[in-house]
Design a protein around this motif. Structure first.
Motif, PDB file in Angstrom:
ATOM      1  N   UNK A 169      95.669   8.096   7.540  1.00  0.00           N
ATOM      2  CA  UNK A 169      95.463   7.434   9.169  1.00  0.00           C
ATOM      3  C   UNK A 169      97.077   7.520   9.515  1.00  0.00           C
ATOM      4  N   UNK A 170      97.956   7.764   9.269  1.00  0.00           N
ATOM      5  CA  UNK A 170      98.950   7.463   9.610  1.00  0.00           C
ATOM      6  C   UNK A 170      99.348   7.772  11.042  1.00  0.00           C
ATOM      7  N   UNK A 215      97.285  11.380  11.275  1.00  0.00           N
ATOM      8  CA  UNK A 215      98.298  12.263   9.764  1.00  0.00           C
ATOM      9  C   UNK A 215      98.045  11.538   8.255  1.00  0.00           C
ATOM     10  N   UNK A 216      97.171  12.728   8.156  1.00  0.00           N
ATOM     11  CA  UNK A 216      96.716  12.371   6.527  1.00  0.00           C
ATOM     12  C   UNK A 216      97.210  13.551   5.542  1.00  0.00           C
ATOM     13  N   UNK A 227     107.128  16.888  18.938  1.00  0.00           N
ATOM     14  CA  UNK A 227     105.879  17.216  18.135  1.00  0.00           C
ATOM     15  C   UNK A 227     105.748  16.002  17.431  1.00  0.00           C
ATOM     16  N   UNK A 228     106.380  15.427  17.000  1.00  0.00           N
ATOM     17  CA  UNK A 228     106.744  13.749  15.516  1.00  0.00           C
ATOM     18  C   UNK A 228     106.678  13.633  14.517  1.00  0.00           C
ATOM     19  N   UNK A 275     102.614  20.802  13.028  1.00  0.00           N
ATOM     20  CA  UNK A 275     101.837  19.133  14.348  1.00  0.00           C
ATOM     21  C   UNK A 275     101.613  20.084  16.121  1.00  0.00           C
ATOM     22  N   UNK A 276     101.427  19.488  16.449  1.00  0.00           N
ATOM     23  CA  UNK A 276     101.653  19.542  17.927  1.00  0.00           C
ATOM     24  C   UNK A 276     100.543  17.916  18.301  1.00  0.00           C
ATOM     25  N   UNK A 277     101.921  17.086  19.105  1.00  0.00           N
ATOM     26  CA  UNK A 277     101.583  16.654  20.113  1.00  0.00           C
ATOM     27  C   UNK A 277     101.024  15.095  18.575  1.00  0.00           C
ATOM     28  N   UNK A 278     101.953  14.905  17.719  1.00  0.00           N
ATOM     29  CA  UNK A 278     101.955  14.377  16.630  1.00  0.00           C
ATOM     30  C   UNK A 278     100.691  13.809  15.587  1.00  0.00           C
TER      31      UNK A 278
END
Ligand code: ADP
Ligand code: ADP
Length: 245
Positions: free
Chosen positions: A8-9, A32-33, A50-51, A227-230
């Protein structure tokens, strides 16, 4: 356990918009996990912005995450002190786009490669360190004379080989490649990617391979994060994701 586990970052950047001092929040990494297992190459792909780099920097503990947990070999490393982070630095290393920018133009490459060895107390004498530097130069495909050369005398591909040499000299476990070949010509890209794959076999690295270039990531990765938009849009086996684009 996995070598790396992300839970869960989140990473937010705060920018001032200039209007009524209202804060503008950019959520660069959003919930993100994922896990990375030892010896695996995890590909991280997605459009510019996108991060990806933000996620990479959070894992390297260069830029503290806003929320969430980063576990390295089962231990939570999200809240380490500066001195604990320094110790971990040797194990988690970055190969970035153009190592030239971080090389001192007045220092010969051999001495530039010795610097991190001195910082991390690798090698007991100057003679031992030099032997190791020469061995590593050879391993990345550069002859001995490069020891005495200056950064400006290198081609793009050679610069990246020096960047790789500087990383592997520390014998890291987890290597994050952030757009490591993006600035290179296609033919030179292939040579450097093959070198990275050989070194993985030799040293038993685990890679997180970041690129905006699908072809490059597909060539390198076993597992893929899109990844897309974080956020993570897809996660899975590289071949399967590409079979159903
Ligand atoms: P990528 O590596 O995929 O190109 P980045 O991680 O560099 O993406 O950027 C993700 C988002 O965070 C972008 O919207 C970018 O503008 C923003 N961003 C990145 N670094 C900073 C920063 N230091 N301050 C403010 N915003 C940033
Ligand atoms: P690449 O196609 O790999 O980018 P370059 O055309 O940039 O290669 O360079 C070709 C060769 O010329 C390389 O072997 C490099 O070492 C050498 N070279 C490039 N720039 C310089 C320089 N400023 N001084 C001396 N040698 C150089």
């Amino acid at each position: 356990p996995p070598i790396l586990e992300i839970l869960n970052l989140e990473k937010e950047y705060y920018g001032n918009t200039g209007f009524f001092n209202k804060q503008n929040v950019v959520k660069a990494v959003n919930n993100v996990s994922f896990k990375v297992f030892e010896g695996e190459t995890l590909g991280l792909v997605g459009e510019s912005g996108c991060g990806k780099s933000t996620l990479g920097k959070a894992i390297l503990l260069l830029d503290k995450a806003t929320a969430g947990t980063i576990k390295y070999r089962g231990a939570d490393i999200s809240n380490l002190s500066t001195s604990e982070i320094r110790k971990l630095r040797k194990e988690i290393q970055l190969i970035f786009q153009d190592p030239y920018a971080s090389l001192n133009p007045r220092i010969i490459l051999g001495e530039a490669l010795m610097e991190p060895m001195i910082v991390h107390k690798i090698g007991t004498s100057k003679k031992k360190r030099k032997e190791k530097v020469l061995k590593i130069l050879k391993r990345v495909g550069l002859e001995e004379s490069f020891y005495y050369r200056y950064p400006h005398e290198l081609s793009g591909g050679q610069r990246q080989r020096i960047g790789i040499a500087r990383t592997i000299i520390m014998e890291p476990k987890l290597v994050i490649c952030d757009e490591s070949v993006s600035a290179l010509d296609i033919s030179v890209q292939a040579q450097v990617l093959n070198l990275l794959n050989e070194l993985k076999e030799d040293f038993g690295f685990t890679y997180i391979f970041i690129s905006h270039d699908l072809a490059v990531v597909k060539y390198m990765a076993d597992q893929l994060l899109v990844m897309n938009q974080g956020r993570i849009e897809e996660l899975g086996d590289a071949d399967e994701i590409y079979a159903n684009p």
